[in-house]
Design a protein around this motif. Sequence first.
Motif, PDB file in Angstrom:
ATOM      1  N   MET A 239       0.830  -1.210   0.000  1.00 52.46           N
ATOM      2  CA  MET A 239       0.000   0.000   0.000  1.00 52.46           C
ATOM      3  C   MET A 239       0.861   1.256   0.000  1.00 52.46           C
ATOM      4  SD  MET A 239      -3.396  -0.873   2.289  1.00 52.46           S
ATOM      5  CE  MET A 239      -2.890   0.227   3.517  1.00 52.46           C
ATOM      6  N   TRP A 240       1.933   1.252   0.776  1.00 52.12           N
ATOM      7  CA  TRP A 240       2.815   2.411   0.829  1.00 52.12           C
ATOM      8  C   TRP A 240       3.471   2.652  -0.533  1.00 52.12           C
ATOM      9  CZ3 TRP A 240       8.134   3.310   0.454  1.00 52.12           C
ATOM     10  CH2 TRP A 240       8.551   4.556   0.914  1.00 52.12           C
TER      11      TRP A 240
ATOM     12  N   SER B  99       2.338   1.669  -3.481  1.00 51.60           N
ATOM     13  CA  SER B  99       1.343   2.095  -4.469  1.00 51.60           C
ATOM     14  C   SER B  99       0.945   3.558  -4.259  1.00 51.60           C
ATOM     15  CB  SER B  99       0.116   1.186  -4.433  1.00 51.60           C
ATOM     16  OG  SER B  99      -0.576   1.316  -3.222  1.00 51.60           O
ATOM     17  N   ARG B 100       0.912   4.009  -3.015  1.00 50.83           N
ATOM     18  CA  ARG B 100       0.639   5.428  -2.759  1.00 50.83           C
ATOM     19  C   ARG B 100       1.771   6.303  -3.288  1.00 50.83           C
ATOM     20  NH1 ARG B 100      -1.379   3.927   3.090  1.00 50.83           N
ATOM     21  NH2 ARG B 100      -3.596   3.762   2.678  1.00 50.83           N
TER      22      ARG B 100
ATOM     23  N   THR C  94       1.408   6.496  -6.947  1.00 48.45           N
ATOM     24  CA  THR C  94       0.311   7.391  -7.299  1.00 48.45           C
ATOM     25  C   THR C  94       0.768   8.844  -7.303  1.00 48.45           C
ATOM     26  OG1 THR C  94      -1.294   5.863  -6.331  1.00 48.45           O
ATOM     27  CG2 THR C  94      -2.021   8.124  -6.673  1.00 48.45           C
TER      28      THR C  94
ATOM     29  N   ASN D 230      -4.118   4.270  -7.542  1.00 44.43           N
ATOM     30  CA  ASN D 230      -5.047   4.640  -6.482  1.00 44.43           C
ATOM     31  C   ASN D 230      -6.087   3.541  -6.279  1.00 44.43           C
ATOM     32  OD1 ASN D 230      -6.150   6.424  -4.516  1.00 44.43           O
ATOM     33  ND2 ASN D 230      -7.750   6.921  -5.981  1.00 44.43           N
TER      34      ASN D 230
ATOM     35  N   THR E 255      -4.430   0.771  -4.297  1.00 37.15           N
ATOM     36  CA  THR E 255      -4.336   1.131  -2.889  1.00 37.15           C
ATOM     37  C   THR E 255      -5.683   0.952  -2.202  1.00 37.15           C
ATOM     38  OG1 THR E 255      -2.622   2.743  -3.410  1.00 37.15           O
ATOM     39  CG2 THR E 255      -3.703   2.962  -1.289  1.00 37.15           C
TER      40      THR E 255
ATOM     41  N   ARG F 271      -6.665  -1.726   0.777  1.00 40.66           N
ATOM     42  CA  ARG F 271      -7.247  -1.239   2.032  1.00 40.66           C
ATOM     43  C   ARG F 271      -8.596  -1.904   2.292  1.00 40.66           C
ATOM     44  NH1 ARG F 271      -6.460  -0.167   6.934  1.00 40.66           N
ATOM     45  NH2 ARG F 271      -7.739   1.452   7.779  1.00 40.66           N
TER      46      ARG F 271
ATOM     47  N   SER G   3     -13.049   2.933   1.407  1.00 43.55           N
ATOM     48  CA  SER G   3     -12.127   2.355   0.427  1.00 43.55           C
ATOM     49  C   SER G   3     -12.869   1.874  -0.813  1.00 43.55           C
ATOM     50  CB  SER G   3     -11.365   1.184   1.034  1.00 43.55           C
ATOM     51  OG  SER G   3     -10.697   1.576   2.186  1.00 43.55           O
TER      52      SER G   3
END
Length: 115
Positions: A27-28, A30-31, A34, A62, A65, A69, A92
């Motif tokens: 997730m980190w 992919s952020r 983004t 996004n 992510t 989530r 989400s």
Amino acid sequence: MADTTPNGPQGAGAVQFMMTNKLDTAMWLSRLFTVYCSALFVLPLLGLHEAASFYQRALLANALTSALRLHQRLPHFQLSRAFLAQALLEDSCHYLLYSLIFVNSYPVTSILFMS
């Protein structure tokens, strides 16, 4: 010898943390991707045609992510009305649907700012 500790190199702790928390790491990353793609869309350093592809990449990252989530927050998938209702209550899910709706639209800067 200054860059090593008795247990190994200094970066080993970060790698170990990433390996034990794979979902959070994904997730980190992919952020971060983004933000990178959004910046290259707003500042088209590689040309206008490439800017449109960075727009799509930013929205897809996004969506990734948001899907990760959502995966964290929901129990195992069940094909039922209750599961769908619970999924639609999550923010989400709204961000995931938002990203998927606009991924093939004409590139608009405000869409990226709201995602």
